[in-house]
Scaffold this active site. Sequence first.
Site, PDB file in Angstrom:
ATOM      1  N   SER A   8      40.533  47.270  42.728  1.00  0.00           N
ATOM      2  CA  SER A   8      41.462  48.396  42.616  1.00  0.00           C
ATOM      3  C   SER A   8      41.949  48.845  43.986  1.00  0.00           C
ATOM      4  O   SER A   8      41.156  49.077  44.900  1.00  0.00           O
ATOM      5  CB  SER A   8      40.784  49.580  41.922  1.00  0.00           C
ATOM      6  OG  SER A   8      40.596  49.318  40.557  1.00  0.00           O
ATOM      7  N   ASP A  45      48.963  56.529  40.399  1.00  0.00           N
ATOM      8  CA  ASP A  45      47.621  56.134  40.837  1.00  0.00           C
ATOM      9  C   ASP A  45      47.642  55.558  42.250  1.00  0.00           C
ATOM     10  O   ASP A  45      46.995  54.556  42.536  1.00  0.00           O
ATOM     11  CB  ASP A  45      47.014  55.120  39.863  1.00  0.00           C
ATOM     12  CG  ASP A  45      45.494  55.023  40.013  1.00  0.00           C
ATOM     13  OD1 ASP A  45      44.911  55.860  40.731  1.00  0.00           O
ATOM     14  OD2 ASP A  45      44.900  54.110  39.421  1.00  0.00           O
ATOM     15  N   HIS A  78      42.451  56.537  41.995  1.00  0.00           N
ATOM     16  CA  HIS A  78      41.148  56.596  41.319  1.00  0.00           C
ATOM     17  C   HIS A  78      40.019  56.039  42.178  1.00  0.00           C
ATOM     18  O   HIS A  78      38.850  56.277  41.889  1.00  0.00           O
ATOM     19  CB  HIS A  78      41.208  55.895  39.960  1.00  0.00           C
ATOM     20  CG  HIS A  78      41.220  54.399  40.007  1.00  0.00           C
ATOM     21  ND1 HIS A  78      42.369  53.649  39.839  1.00  0.00           N
ATOM     22  CD2 HIS A  78      40.218  53.485  40.180  1.00  0.00           C
ATOM     23  CE1 HIS A  78      42.072  52.369  39.902  1.00  0.00           C
ATOM     24  NE2 HIS A  78      40.770  52.243  40.113  1.00  0.00           N
TER      25      HIS A  78
END
Length: 473
Positions: A210, A137, A107
């Site tokens: 992230s 992911d 992402h």
Amino acid sequence: MTRLRSGTLLAMALSAGLAFAAPVPVFAFGAPESFADLAAKISPSVVNITTTSTVAASTGGNPMVPPGSPFEDLFPDQNGPQGPQRSEALGSGFVISEDGYIVTNNHVIEGADSIEIEFFSGKKLPAKLVGTDPKTDIALLKVETDAPLPFVQFGDSDLARVGDWVVAMGNPLGQGFSVSAGIVSARNRELSGTYDDYLQTDAAINRGNSGGPLFNMDGQVIGVNTAILSPNGGSIGIGFSMASNVVSKVVDQLKQFGETRRGWLGVRIQDVTPDIAESMGLTEAKGALVTDVPDGPSKTAGIKPGDVITMFAGNEVTDANSLTRRVADAPVGEAVPVVVLREGRTETLQVTLGRREDEEAKAFPAATPAPAEPHEMDILGLTLAPLTDDLRGKLGLDQGAEGLVVTGVDQASEAFTKGLREGDIITEAGQQKVLRLKDLQDRIQEAKSAGRKSLLLLIRRDGDPRFVALSLE
């Protein structure tokens, strides 16, 4: 409550003639005096990631300003559609090889037109996308460099214990390189994905973290920081890192093939719940219950609906998720032994695995449920009717579809609690086909005669099967 010193308690126990087993020693380790040495060792391998992408044309999100208005100068760009605009996003990642392979979250780079890597030294390099896996992911990037890059290695996430110290690194909120420390709060967390295996940590993780690494105290990556649970968008001490034992397998495949290649068994499965175990006469609620076997590897090998898969490639299957993960990790095209429990006996079948991604690319028609009129018999909290051509048409079913259609559900019944709804089709009861209402009545009587407290039903909805055990008492 009166507190006694340990010596007093021991004396009392001995005087009473009681004996205690020697206590098991518990080793509690204090917090490290400092994380500075560890941070200095691993920081050069952590990177900041900046992506740019083109945002589609917009009609403008602010109020329109009439031409000639005194506010026109305040909103010069708000009249009329806006053209495509450039957008930037920030994230984190880490280098896993001296020749420039970098791991991050999918992402972080999804939809990016360009990706720039900033190293701890301040050096910046463009990166190209090697491959992605949206299911976990994870994304793999590559930069070209003449000089060897500092890198880190994956550790064994299965060795991480709840309470172990961990360190998270990344680029939180775009503030640049940052270190936070905490412990492993929980293991084996699942969020929403088929292959989820998250470590939960209270180390501070925020937006921008992230794709960054979660380190153990040996400086090995045991997780990739992916998500947080938060009511306000900031860290409240509940963060999730995808376990390294999942990530490392994905990265190896992305590096080799540019895509994932997961094994495919070709069955639909569900957990064996205690009531299902009782209805099948099983001693334990373990394994993966096969609900459907479409054309594919398992059907060729002889696996049938109603089989309980207990072993896969020599490893015990505890539930549906454990089987899904083991199959995904198995090599495509390899024949593996699968042990099934069928009618009280075990059988070992050799299944040559297909590739899951190939099967997911195929399109399958979905049935369109529609309400049907109540008909004929109320039983087990359900109103049931045999399938007719008219009902098949109303429910969007193939003419060959067989079974009993649920035309009503008592909302106070166990059947409603367990998710049965109008339009569901009962195709089996007690692992035998049911075509008529009498077939179901016979299966109920047989189960009661055998001393069973529940009856196992195979339900289909939109073509998807699942087993449900309903109480007969």
